[in-house]
Design an enzyme around this catalytic site. Structure first.
Site, PDB file in Angstrom:
ATOM      1  N   ASP A   8       0.893  -1.163   0.000  1.00  0.00           N
ATOM      2  CA  ASP A   8       0.000   0.000   0.000  1.00  0.00           C
ATOM      3  C   ASP A   8       0.934   1.216   0.000  1.00  0.00           C
ATOM      4  OD1 ASP A   8      -1.501   2.204   0.737  1.00  0.00           O
ATOM      5  OD2 ASP A   8      -2.521   1.179   2.389  1.00  0.00           O
ATOM      6  N   GLY A  30      -9.735   4.615  -5.472  1.00  0.00           N
ATOM      7  CA  GLY A  30      -8.438   3.986  -5.723  1.00  0.00           C
ATOM      8  C   GLY A  30      -7.334   4.518  -4.835  1.00  0.00           C
ATOM      9  N   VAL A  31      -6.168   4.674  -5.427  1.00  0.00           N
ATOM     10  CA  VAL A  31      -5.003   5.107  -4.658  1.00  0.00           C
ATOM     11  C   VAL A  31      -5.220   6.543  -4.145  1.00  0.00           C
ATOM     12  CG1 VAL A  31      -3.605   5.895  -6.619  1.00  0.00           C
ATOM     13  CG2 VAL A  31      -2.481   5.034  -4.609  1.00  0.00           C
ATOM     14  N   ASP A  32      -5.909   7.354  -4.922  1.00  0.00           N
ATOM     15  CA  ASP A  32      -6.189   8.739  -4.526  1.00  0.00           C
ATOM     16  C   ASP A  32      -6.995   8.779  -3.217  1.00  0.00           C
ATOM     17  OD1 ASP A  32      -6.253  11.501  -4.819  1.00  0.00           O
ATOM     18  OD2 ASP A  32      -7.851  11.499  -6.341  1.00  0.00           O
ATOM     19  N   SER A 115      -2.990   5.260 -13.884  1.00  0.00           N
ATOM     20  CA  SER A 115      -4.002   5.068 -14.945  1.00  0.00           C
ATOM     21  C   SER A 115      -4.508   3.634 -15.104  1.00  0.00           C
ATOM     22  CB  SER A 115      -3.506   5.542 -16.323  1.00  0.00           C
ATOM     23  OG  SER A 115      -3.636   6.940 -16.442  1.00  0.00           O
TER      24      SER A 115
HETATM   25  N1  AR6 Z   1      -1.326   1.638  -2.968  1.00  0.00           N
HETATM   26  C1  AR6 Z   1      -0.766   1.349  -4.183  1.00  0.00           C
HETATM   27  N2  AR6 Z   1      -1.483   1.161  -5.298  1.00  0.00           N
HETATM   28  C2  AR6 Z   1      -2.825   1.253  -5.202  1.00  0.00           C
HETATM   29  C3  AR6 Z   1      -3.493   1.549  -3.989  1.00  0.00           C
HETATM   30  C4  AR6 Z   1      -2.676   1.754  -2.833  1.00  0.00           C
HETATM   31  N3  AR6 Z   1      -3.192   2.056  -1.644  1.00  0.00           N
HETATM   32  N4  AR6 Z   1      -4.838   1.581  -4.230  1.00  0.00           N
HETATM   33  C5  AR6 Z   1      -5.006   1.292  -5.535  1.00  0.00           C
HETATM   34  N5  AR6 Z   1      -3.794   1.079  -6.124  1.00  0.00           N
HETATM   35  P1  AR6 Z   1      -6.434   3.995  -9.534  1.00  0.00           P
HETATM   36  P2  AR6 Z   1      -6.209   5.578 -12.003  1.00  0.00           P
HETATM   37  C6  AR6 Z   1      -3.481   0.747  -7.524  1.00  0.00           C
HETATM   38  O1  AR6 Z   1      -7.826   3.550  -9.894  1.00  0.00           O
HETATM   39  O2  AR6 Z   1      -6.470   4.377 -12.832  1.00  0.00           O
HETATM   40  C7  AR6 Z   1      -9.394   7.997  -8.636  1.00  0.00           C
HETATM   41  O3  AR6 Z   1     -10.758   8.084  -8.375  1.00  0.00           O
HETATM   42  C8  AR6 Z   1      -4.548   0.130  -8.368  1.00  0.00           C
HETATM   43  O4  AR6 Z   1      -4.620  -1.264  -8.142  1.00  0.00           O
HETATM   44  O5  AR6 Z   1      -6.180   4.380  -8.136  1.00  0.00           O
HETATM   45  O6  AR6 Z   1      -5.063   6.476 -12.383  1.00  0.00           O
HETATM   46  C9  AR6 Z   1      -8.793   9.349  -9.005  1.00  0.00           C
HETATM   47  O7  AR6 Z   1      -9.376  10.401  -8.289  1.00  0.00           O
HETATM   48  C10 AR6 Z   1      -4.040   0.446  -9.760  1.00  0.00           C
HETATM   49  O8  AR6 Z   1      -3.057  -0.506 -10.142  1.00  0.00           O
HETATM   50  O9  AR6 Z   1      -5.948   5.244 -10.451  1.00  0.00           O
HETATM   51  C11 AR6 Z   1      -9.095   9.425 -10.466  1.00  0.00           C
HETATM   52  O10 AR6 Z   1     -10.416   9.863 -10.684  1.00  0.00           O
HETATM   53  C12 AR6 Z   1      -3.334   1.785  -9.584  1.00  0.00           C
HETATM   54  O11 AR6 Z   1      -3.198   1.968  -8.175  1.00  0.00           O
HETATM   55  C13 AR6 Z   1      -8.966   7.987 -10.932  1.00  0.00           C
HETATM   56  O12 AR6 Z   1      -9.204   7.189  -9.779  1.00  0.00           O
HETATM   57  C14 AR6 Z   1      -4.081   2.974 -10.161  1.00  0.00           C
HETATM   58  O13 AR6 Z   1      -5.476   2.805  -9.958  1.00  0.00           O
HETATM   59  C15 AR6 Z   1      -7.563   7.702 -11.416  1.00  0.00           C
HETATM   60  O14 AR6 Z   1      -7.547   6.420 -11.980  1.00  0.00           O
END
Ligand code: AR6
Length: 166
Positions: A8, A30-32, A115
């Site tokens: 994480d 997600g990560v955000d 992404s």
């Molecule tokens: N630590 C590391 N990686 C993570 C974590 C974490 N805690 N949580 C998720 N991931 P995403 P995007 C991974 O969806 O595609 C948000 O709503 C996840 O498995 O977080 O760039 C923003 O506000 C994936 O591999 O980001 C935007 O609206 C990676 O992080 C939108 O999502 C990216 O997934 C951005 O979408």
């Protein structure tokens, strides 16, 4: 040195973590979502003053309650099939995050797979872009972490890095 880890990203003890944000910089899923929860409400308050962020660009905030001192917020492209400049924009995310880090004397940095979650970018080609840019900046950092969130991503990153090193 590039390190591939399953973790994480909010738990990592690095100078800066990169957040895969959206254009508002005001949080999301997600990560955000995880970054905003772990950094605390001060992050949202701070980001309101940043005025958003264009796709492919990067902006800096403090890490607040995170172990990381800084958060670099970058906005990846939404995948529309590959014909809308997605690869160039994703590359810019990594490059602009590194350039911002260098301007702040950040020596260790961790990236999520930008992404590849909600924005739908294919994981293999996204990992190649991430690793190609990471290799270009490898010598200017003590530690570059490719932070994978699941075992599948971990395999993809190891495989892509092997290919690039051949
Ligand atoms: N630590 C590391 N990686 C993570 C974590 C974490 N805690 N949580 C998720 N991931 P995403 P995007 C991974 O969806 O595609 C948000 O709503 C996840 O498995 O977080 O760039 C923003 O506000 C994936 O591999 O980001 C935007 O609206 C990676 O992080 C939108 O999502 C990216 O997934 C951005 O979408």
């Amino acid at each position: 040195m590039i390190e591939i880890l399953k973790a994480d990203i909010t738990t990592l003890k690095v100078d800066a973590i990169v957040n895969a944000a959206n254009n508002s910089l005001l949080g999301g899923g997600g990560v955000d979502g995880a970054v905003h929860r772990a950094a605390g409400p001060e992050l949202l308050e701070f980001n309101r003053k940043l005025g958003g962020c264009a796709t492919g660009q990067a902006k800096l905030s403090p890490g607040f309650r995170l172990a990381a001192k800084w958060i670099i917020h970058t906005v990846g492209p939404i995948w529309h099939g590959g014909g809308e400049g997605e690869a160039e924009l994703l590359e810019k995310c990594y490059r602009n995050s590194f350039l911002l880090a260098l301007s702040q004397d950040i020596k260790s940095i961790a990236f999520p797979a930008i992404s590849t979650g909600i924005y739908g970018y294919p994981r293999g080609s996204a990992a190649t872009i991430a690793l190609v840019v990471m290799r270009q900046y490898e010598l200017q950092f003590n530690r570059i972490v490719a932070c994978c969130f699941n075992a599948e991503d971990l395999d993809i990153y190891y495989r892509e890095l092997d290919k690039l090193r051949q």
